[in-house]
Scaffold this motif. Structure first.
Motif, PDB file in Angstrom:
ATOM      1  N   LEU A 219      76.325  54.828  37.294  1.00 36.60           N
ATOM      2  CA  LEU A 219      75.966  55.151  38.664  1.00 36.60           C
ATOM      3  C   LEU A 219      75.275  56.508  38.690  1.00 36.60           C
ATOM      4  N   ASP A 220      74.215  56.617  39.449  1.00 35.17           N
ATOM      5  CA  ASP A 220      73.496  57.882  39.539  1.00 35.17           C
ATOM      6  C   ASP A 220      74.320  58.921  40.294  1.00 35.17           C
ATOM      7  N   SER A 221      74.523  60.063  39.662  1.00 36.36           N
ATOM      8  CA  SER A 221      75.130  61.238  40.314  1.00 36.36           C
ATOM      9  C   SER A 221      76.510  60.956  40.902  1.00 36.36           C
ATOM     10  N   CYS A 222      77.269  60.093  40.250  1.00 38.41           N
ATOM     11  CA  CYS A 222      78.640  59.821  40.694  1.00 38.41           C
ATOM     12  C   CYS A 222      79.598  60.418  39.669  1.00 38.41           C
ATOM     13  N   TYR A 223      80.170  61.562  39.999  1.00 35.24           N
ATOM     14  CA  TYR A 223      81.036  62.280  39.075  1.00 35.24           C
ATOM     15  C   TYR A 223      82.494  62.042  39.473  1.00 35.24           C
ATOM     16  N   HIS A 224      83.187  61.273  38.662  1.00 35.23           N
ATOM     17  CA  HIS A 224      84.580  60.923  38.930  1.00 35.23           C
ATOM     18  C   HIS A 224      85.492  61.883  38.168  1.00 35.23           C
ATOM     19  N   PHE A 225      86.585  62.309  38.797  1.00 35.88           N
ATOM     20  CA  PHE A 225      87.478  63.299  38.207  1.00 35.88           C
ATOM     21  C   PHE A 225      88.904  62.764  38.085  1.00 35.88           C
ATOM     22  N   PRO A 226      89.674  63.283  37.135  1.00 37.04           N
ATOM     23  CA  PRO A 226      91.085  62.897  37.020  1.00 37.04           C
ATOM     24  C   PRO A 226      91.849  63.204  38.311  1.00 37.04           C
ATOM     25  N   GLY A 227      92.767  62.315  38.649  1.00 35.47           N
ATOM     26  CA  GLY A 227      93.588  62.503  39.841  1.00 35.47           C
ATOM     27  C   GLY A 227      92.939  62.041  41.125  1.00 35.47           C
ATOM     28  N   CYS A 228      91.712  61.514  41.042  1.00 39.18           N
ATOM     29  CA  CYS A 228      90.960  61.156  42.247  1.00 39.18           C
ATOM     30  C   CYS A 228      90.725  59.652  42.334  1.00 39.18           C
ATOM     31  N   HIS A 229      90.861  59.122  43.539  1.00 38.35           N
ATOM     32  CA  HIS A 229      90.604  57.704  43.785  1.00 38.35           C
ATOM     33  C   HIS A 229      89.140  57.502  44.168  1.00 38.35           C
ATOM     34  N   LEU A 230      88.498  56.536  43.525  1.00 39.05           N
ATOM     35  CA  LEU A 230      87.098  56.230  43.790  1.00 39.05           C
ATOM     36  C   LEU A 230      86.973  54.767  44.203  1.00 39.05           C
ATOM     37  N   PRO A 231      86.605  54.497  45.471  1.00 37.38           N
ATOM     38  CA  PRO A 231      86.394  53.106  45.896  1.00 37.38           C
ATOM     39  C   PRO A 231      85.018  52.628  45.444  1.00 37.38           C
ATOM     40  N   LEU A 232      84.948  51.428  44.904  1.00 34.69           N
ATOM     41  CA  LEU A 232      83.695  50.878  44.403  1.00 34.69           C
ATOM     42  C   LEU A 232      83.502  49.454  44.915  1.00 34.69           C
ATOM     43  N   PHE A 233      82.248  49.130  45.240  1.00 30.51           N
ATOM     44  CA  PHE A 233      81.882  47.764  45.597  1.00 30.51           C
ATOM     45  C   PHE A 233      81.076  47.213  44.426  1.00 30.51           C
ATOM     46  N   ILE A 234      81.595  46.194  43.771  1.00 26.34           N
ATOM     47  CA  ILE A 234      80.986  45.638  42.565  1.00 26.34           C
ATOM     48  C   ILE A 234      80.203  44.383  42.944  1.00 26.34           C
TER      49      ILE A 234
ATOM     50  N   VAL B 155      94.624  69.879  40.688  1.00 28.34           N
ATOM     51  CA  VAL B 155      94.210  70.301  42.028  1.00 28.34           C
ATOM     52  C   VAL B 155      92.753  70.755  42.023  1.00 28.34           C
ATOM     53  N   CYS B 156      92.345  71.446  40.977  1.00 24.35           N
ATOM     54  CA  CYS B 156      90.951  71.876  40.850  1.00 24.35           C
ATOM     55  C   CYS B 156      90.023  70.669  40.877  1.00 24.35           C
ATOM     56  N   ASP B 157      90.378  69.628  40.137  1.00 24.19           N
ATOM     57  CA  ASP B 157      89.547  68.419  40.103  1.00 24.19           C
ATOM     58  C   ASP B 157      89.496  67.733  41.463  1.00 24.19           C
ATOM     59  N   ILE B 158      90.625  67.674  42.153  1.00 27.19           N
ATOM     60  CA  ILE B 158      90.678  67.007  43.461  1.00 27.19           C
ATOM     61  C   ILE B 158      89.800  67.743  44.474  1.00 27.19           C
ATOM     62  N   ILE B 159      89.888  69.082  44.480  1.00 26.01           N
ATOM     63  CA  ILE B 159      89.059  69.863  45.409  1.00 26.01           C
ATOM     64  C   ILE B 159      87.579  69.662  45.099  1.00 26.01           C
ATOM     65  N   ALA B 160      87.231  69.714  43.809  1.00 23.32           N
ATOM     66  CA  ALA B 160      85.827  69.539  43.430  1.00 23.32           C
ATOM     67  C   ALA B 160      85.307  68.175  43.869  1.00 23.32           C
ATOM     68  N   PHE B 161      86.079  67.139  43.611  1.00 26.14           N
ATOM     69  CA  PHE B 161      85.656  65.771  43.929  1.00 26.14           C
ATOM     70  C   PHE B 161      85.429  65.582  45.423  1.00 26.14           C
ATOM     71  N   HIS B 162      86.275  66.182  46.237  1.00 22.97           N
ATOM     72  CA  HIS B 162      86.211  65.931  47.681  1.00 22.97           C
ATOM     73  C   HIS B 162      85.335  66.921  48.443  1.00 22.97           C
ATOM     74  N   PHE B 163      85.111  68.119  47.904  1.00 19.48           N
ATOM     75  CA  PHE B 163      84.445  69.147  48.703  1.00 19.48           C
ATOM     76  C   PHE B 163      83.131  69.671  48.127  1.00 19.48           C
ATOM     77  N   LEU B 164      82.840  69.424  46.867  1.00 21.91           N
ATOM     78  CA  LEU B 164      81.572  69.891  46.317  1.00 21.91           C
ATOM     79  C   LEU B 164      80.522  68.788  46.412  1.00 21.91           C
ATOM     80  N   ARG B 165      79.284  69.178  46.650  1.00 19.07           N
ATOM     81  CA  ARG B 165      78.195  68.217  46.769  1.00 19.07           C
ATOM     82  C   ARG B 165      77.076  68.499  45.771  1.00 19.07           C
ATOM     83  N   ARG B 166      76.977  69.712  45.262  1.00 21.21           N
ATOM     84  CA  ARG B 166      75.883  70.046  44.358  1.00 21.21           C
ATOM     85  C   ARG B 166      76.094  69.361  43.010  1.00 21.21           C
ATOM     86  N   LYS B 167      75.114  68.547  42.608  1.00 17.49           N
ATOM     87  CA  LYS B 167      75.261  67.726  41.411  1.00 17.49           C
ATOM     88  C   LYS B 167      75.463  68.561  40.150  1.00 17.49           C
TER      89      LYS B 167
END
Length: 219
Positions: free
Chosen positions: A37-52, A179-191
């Motif tokens: 996936l383009d620009s989809c950065y998944h992190f430990p501890g984070c839930h990512l919903p996907l449509f396959i 916690v660092c990974d969770i914050i990054a996943f949910h609040f950062l947007r810069r690729k």
């Protein structure tokens, strides 16, 4: 000598809403199916919903569900190569629709380094190994976590209660690195920032980069 086909690790399952953290033994595979996936950065501890919906990834989901219920999200770089670090993801829920598409909830478990390829068609299967984090003083990570939480965006009127619950839950989590990974996943947007945080092996440097990004967002 018997060949080892998996890596034993400690798997931590987190529930922010109930502020709980459970720990149990977990085995990471040496190979992971991959959805690119383009620009989809998944992190430990984070839930990512996907449509396959693509046929190759429908096959990938079927493969994952038949084996260890794991796959990863790969990011293609500008030179058409794959980002060498991914997050091993565990399928927590999967619902197949009548038309063959699926809705999947993927939980990030552990950073992994790509070492090669088991196959590339019809979908990629990467050969992987755990990306080991460097040790950092717990008291330093705790202080950096509190700094990062103070920099989270102010809640809007309709998100005030949920944002406060999120802050409280993250503050009470013992796993400061996660916690660092969770914050990054949910609040950062810069690729570029998300990429740098995903590949960084030092938790202290991850937090310092996260804090710098959160400070930029407030300017």
């Amino acid at each position: 000598m018997k060949q080892i086909h998996a890596y034993p690790v400690t798997y931590r399952s987190m529930d922010i809403s109930s502020k709980t953290l459970s720990t149990s033994p977990f085995v990471l595979p040496r190979t992971l199916p991959m959805i690119v996936l383009d620009s989809c950065y998944h992190f430990p501890g984070c839930h990512l919903p996907l449509f396959i919906f693509e046929e190759r990834y429908r096959l990938m989901i079927d493969h994952a569900l038949r084996t260890d219920r794991m796959f990863c999200v790969g990011v293609r770089e500008q030179d058409d190569k794959m980002l060498p670090v991914v997050t091993a993801g565990l399928i927590r829920a999967s619902m197949k629709n009548a038309d063959g598409t699926s809705q999947v909830m993927l939980l990030g478990v552990n950073r992994m380094r790509i070492t090669g390829w088991e196959q590339e068609e019809p979908f990629r299967i990467a050969q992987v190994e755990p990306l080991l984090a460097k040790e950092a003083p717990p008291e330093v990570l705790r202080e950096l976590k509190l700094q990062a939480l103070e920099l989270l965006p102010l809640p809007t009127d309709d998100s005030c209660e949920s944002m406060q619950k999120l802050r409280d839950g993250l503050e009470q989590m013992d796993e400061d690195e996660t916690v660092c990974d969770i914050i990054a996943f949910h609040f950062l947007r810069r690729k570029s920032a998300l990429r740098a945080l995903l590949v960084e092996v030092c938790p202290e440097r991850r937090y310092k980069r996260l804090i710098a990004e959160l400070e930029k967002a407030q300017d």
